[in-house]
Design a protein around this motif. Sequence first.
Motif, PDB file in Angstrom:
ATOM      1  N   ALA A  65      46.647  32.993  23.094  1.00  0.00           N
ATOM      2  CA  ALA A  65      46.953  32.441  24.444  1.00  0.00           C
ATOM      3  C   ALA A  65      45.573  32.194  25.183  1.00  0.00           C
ATOM      4  O   ALA A  65      44.461  32.977  24.716  1.00  0.00           O
ATOM      5  N   LYS A  66      45.501  31.306  26.010  1.00  0.00           N
ATOM      6  CA  LYS A  66      44.116  31.029  26.562  1.00  0.00           C
ATOM      7  C   LYS A  66      43.698  32.080  27.602  1.00  0.00           C
ATOM      8  O   LYS A  66      44.505  33.070  28.046  1.00  0.00           O
ATOM      9  N   ALA A  67      42.648  32.192  28.254  1.00  0.00           N
ATOM     10  CA  ALA A  67      42.049  33.133  29.038  1.00  0.00           C
ATOM     11  C   ALA A  67      42.616  33.309  30.426  1.00  0.00           C
ATOM     12  O   ALA A  67      43.214  32.228  30.910  1.00  0.00           O
ATOM     13  N   THR A  68      42.581  34.287  30.961  1.00  0.00           N
ATOM     14  CA  THR A  68      42.838  34.751  32.392  1.00  0.00           C
ATOM     15  C   THR A  68      41.771  34.203  33.204  1.00  0.00           C
ATOM     16  O   THR A  68      40.466  34.387  32.771  1.00  0.00           O
ATOM     17  N   ARG A  69      41.616  33.522  34.235  1.00  0.00           N
ATOM     18  CA  ARG A  69      40.671  32.848  34.998  1.00  0.00           C
ATOM     19  C   ARG A  69      40.854  33.213  36.593  1.00  0.00           C
ATOM     20  O   ARG A  69      41.923  33.131  37.005  1.00  0.00           O
ATOM     21  N   VAL A  70      39.603  33.355  37.151  1.00  0.00           N
ATOM     22  CA  VAL A  70      39.845  33.485  38.805  1.00  0.00           C
ATOM     23  C   VAL A  70      38.685  32.437  39.261  1.00  0.00           C
ATOM     24  O   VAL A  70      37.867  32.447  38.653  1.00  0.00           O
ATOM     25  N   THR A  71      39.536  31.598  39.807  1.00  0.00           N
ATOM     26  CA  THR A  71      38.641  30.273  40.343  1.00  0.00           C
ATOM     27  C   THR A  71      38.709  30.218  41.909  1.00  0.00           C
ATOM     28  O   THR A  71      39.404  30.864  42.679  1.00  0.00           O
ATOM     29  N   SER A  72      37.796  29.483  42.389  1.00  0.00           N
ATOM     30  CA  SER A  72      37.612  29.126  43.711  1.00  0.00           C
ATOM     31  C   SER A  72      37.424  30.295  44.542  1.00  0.00           C
ATOM     32  O   SER A  72      37.970  30.279  45.759  1.00  0.00           O
ATOM     33  N   ALA A  73      36.760  31.315  44.074  1.00  0.00           N
ATOM     34  CA  ALA A  73      36.427  32.667  44.713  1.00  0.00           C
ATOM     35  C   ALA A  73      35.580  32.164  45.958  1.00  0.00           C
ATOM     36  O   ALA A  73      34.534  31.483  45.763  1.00  0.00           O
ATOM     37  N   SER A  74      35.854  32.537  47.117  1.00  0.00           N
ATOM     38  CA  SER A  74      34.741  32.477  48.087  1.00  0.00           C
ATOM     39  C   SER A  74      35.095  33.719  49.009  1.00  0.00           C
ATOM     40  O   SER A  74      35.801  34.427  49.116  1.00  0.00           O
ATOM     41  N   GLN A 121      29.428  41.958  46.715  1.00  0.00           N
ATOM     42  CA  GLN A 121      30.267  41.009  46.097  1.00  0.00           C
ATOM     43  C   GLN A 121      31.771  41.171  46.184  1.00  0.00           C
ATOM     44  O   GLN A 121      32.321  42.448  46.603  1.00  0.00           O
ATOM     45  N   LEU A 122      32.197  40.123  46.174  1.00  0.00           N
ATOM     46  CA  LEU A 122      33.787  40.244  45.979  1.00  0.00           C
ATOM     47  C   LEU A 122      34.239  40.643  44.707  1.00  0.00           C
ATOM     48  O   LEU A 122      33.972  39.628  43.704  1.00  0.00           O
ATOM     49  N   LYS A 123      35.137  41.483  44.282  1.00  0.00           N
ATOM     50  CA  LYS A 123      35.336  42.043  43.085  1.00  0.00           C
ATOM     51  C   LYS A 123      37.079  42.049  42.847  1.00  0.00           C
ATOM     52  O   LYS A 123      37.338  42.699  43.616  1.00  0.00           O
ATOM     53  N   VAL A 124      37.351  40.881  41.931  1.00  0.00           N
ATOM     54  CA  VAL A 124      38.805  40.971  41.557  1.00  0.00           C
ATOM     55  C   VAL A 124      39.186  41.665  40.166  1.00  0.00           C
ATOM     56  O   VAL A 124      38.581  41.062  39.388  1.00  0.00           O
ATOM     57  N   SER A 125      39.961  42.705  40.182  1.00  0.00           N
ATOM     58  CA  SER A 125      40.284  43.228  38.798  1.00  0.00           C
ATOM     59  C   SER A 125      41.476  42.749  38.447  1.00  0.00           C
ATOM     60  O   SER A 125      42.644  43.059  39.231  1.00  0.00           O
ATOM     61  N   VAL A 126      41.691  42.109  37.143  1.00  0.00           N
ATOM     62  CA  VAL A 126      42.926  41.791  36.851  1.00  0.00           C
ATOM     63  C   VAL A 126      43.267  42.413  35.525  1.00  0.00           C
ATOM     64  O   VAL A 126      42.638  42.382  34.543  1.00  0.00           O
ATOM     65  N   THR A 127      44.370  42.939  35.194  1.00  0.00           N
ATOM     66  CA  THR A 127      44.965  43.697  33.984  1.00  0.00           C
ATOM     67  C   THR A 127      45.787  42.787  33.224  1.00  0.00           C
ATOM     68  O   THR A 127      46.865  42.168  33.829  1.00  0.00           O
ATOM     69  N   ARG A 128      45.626  42.585  32.003  1.00  0.00           N
ATOM     70  CA  ARG A 128      46.323  41.797  31.037  1.00  0.00           C
ATOM     71  C   ARG A 128      46.479  42.776  29.847  1.00  0.00           C
ATOM     72  O   ARG A 128      45.565  42.974  29.061  1.00  0.00           O
ATOM     73  N   GLY A 129      47.821  42.932  29.290  1.00  0.00           N
ATOM     74  CA  GLY A 129      48.038  43.832  28.066  1.00  0.00           C
ATOM     75  C   GLY A 129      47.220  44.937  28.459  1.00  0.00           C
ATOM     76  O   GLY A 129      47.506  45.883  29.550  1.00  0.00           O
ATOM     77  N   SER A 130      46.355  45.764  27.351  1.00  0.00           N
ATOM     78  CA  SER A 130      45.641  46.764  27.695  1.00  0.00           C
ATOM     79  C   SER A 130      44.006  46.758  28.178  1.00  0.00           C
ATOM     80  O   SER A 130      43.412  47.706  28.372  1.00  0.00           O
ATOM     81  N   LYS A 131      43.834  45.438  28.535  1.00  0.00           N
ATOM     82  CA  LYS A 131      42.745  45.115  28.974  1.00  0.00           C
ATOM     83  C   LYS A 131      42.433  44.711  30.358  1.00  0.00           C
ATOM     84  O   LYS A 131      43.468  44.495  31.224  1.00  0.00           O
ATOM     85  N   THR A 132      41.589  45.294  31.015  1.00  0.00           N
ATOM     86  CA  THR A 132      41.246  44.745  32.542  1.00  0.00           C
ATOM     87  C   THR A 132      40.006  44.344  32.632  1.00  0.00           C
ATOM     88  O   THR A 132      38.764  44.569  32.161  1.00  0.00           O
ATOM     89  N   ASN A 156      54.337  37.312  34.281  1.00  0.00           N
ATOM     90  CA  ASN A 156      54.187  38.646  34.503  1.00  0.00           C
ATOM     91  C   ASN A 156      53.026  39.046  33.659  1.00  0.00           C
ATOM     92  O   ASN A 156      52.897  40.357  33.656  1.00  0.00           O
ATOM     93  N   ASP A 157      52.331  38.303  32.790  1.00  0.00           N
ATOM     94  CA  ASP A 157      51.432  38.918  31.911  1.00  0.00           C
ATOM     95  C   ASP A 157      50.070  39.274  32.566  1.00  0.00           C
ATOM     96  O   ASP A 157      49.563  40.495  32.152  1.00  0.00           O
ATOM     97  N   GLU A 158      49.529  38.690  33.708  1.00  0.00           N
ATOM     98  CA  GLU A 158      48.470  39.182  34.266  1.00  0.00           C
ATOM     99  C   GLU A 158      48.785  39.949  35.712  1.00  0.00           C
ATOM    100  O   GLU A 158      49.701  39.329  36.633  1.00  0.00           O
ATOM    101  N   LYS A 159      48.210  40.738  36.045  1.00  0.00           N
ATOM    102  CA  LYS A 159      48.224  41.517  37.454  1.00  0.00           C
ATOM    103  C   LYS A 159      46.991  41.630  37.965  1.00  0.00           C
ATOM    104  O   LYS A 159      46.188  42.249  37.355  1.00  0.00           O
TER     105      LYS A 159
END
Length: 375
Positions: free
Chosen positions: A162-171, A246-257, A200-203
């Motif tokens: 599957a394609k990557a999780t992304r966080v965009t438009s962060a401000s 910095q604004l830090k956003v942590s996203v967990t997917r499977g066993s990876k964060t 529900n794959d990414e949190k």
Amino acid sequence: MRKTLRLVLAAATGAMVLTAGAAITVVAPANAISSAVADPTIGAITVSDNFVPPSGSDKIPFKFTVTTPPFLNGKAPKVTAVFYKEGDATSGAGTAATVNAIADIAATATPPATLDVTGSVPITSSDKPTTDTGKWTIKVTVAPESGTTPAAVSRDDTFTVAKATRVTSASVDPSTVKLKSGSDIDVYAAFKLERGGAANDEKVTDVRLESKDSDDYYSLNTGLESDDSYHDSTSMDYDTTAGAWQLKVSVTRGSKTYAFVKGFSVTKGTTGKAKSKITLVASPSKVKKGKTTKLYGKVYRGYTSWGAWKKKILKLYFKKKGTKTWKFVGYVGSNSSGKYSKTVKPKYDGYWRLGATASSQTKSSWSPSKFVDVR
């Protein structure tokens, strides 16, 4: 002579001679119990965390089970794996994958009926699938550590990437937070979560504004809006560490964060003190000698709007009519509402005023002067 020859023969062959013409039985080698004779079989190959990382490199773990693994004389079987990315011809040699080491067993031990094998396939952020779920193939081979019996067996299975999780438009607004002494500054954070998998794959597991130079940080909520956008805010006070943040956003997917960051800065002004002011009323403003008058008013402090300067100690001064010198008379304290009052018995015509000395957060100020006529 015949008896002696028979004993020598027995010692040389390892056989026991019972009587003349009896059968000779040879004892089996001690490690023969570890010799595999049945052909191994490979179960389905399963993968996990099978998605492209948002940056850098990562691994896709895989596992499978071998039934009747060929442990020959205690030596672990030779297991290899290769993989083919989307679009690669599976008839080629493929790219080597990692297979985790398999331990030998004792030469006299009975081989296990099954063997669980694990390994991993390398993947990088540049391995972008041409569709939302690209197809990759992994091929594993199991063979005895040496020799050709039993024969090597192979299996290949296809899995989706599957394609990557992304966080965009962060401000962060403002992008430069200018702190002022005595007031709080509202700071707003926003971003958009672009999912690479099912709903529900990414949190989002943590959102914070954090200093890059210290352990100072502000925690924000982790809830997303219905369209996976995010908005939240906090207030920073003057005690906040200045510097790079910095604004830090942590996203967990499977066993990876994964952590996604957006930089901003925090500064403190060199003249960040609030202003102050004092009101003054003298009543009555005309008194007979020996009588009293009341001096009262309120002391304020603030930046853009005024608030009470609570519990502030003010200095009271008097200047006799016709002179140029102000003389200190005493102290007057304000209450929790910033109000103060002082009753005095003037002896001469003259002027009264009060002063507020500066503090670490507030500038000094003077009240207007009030003339009291003594008759």
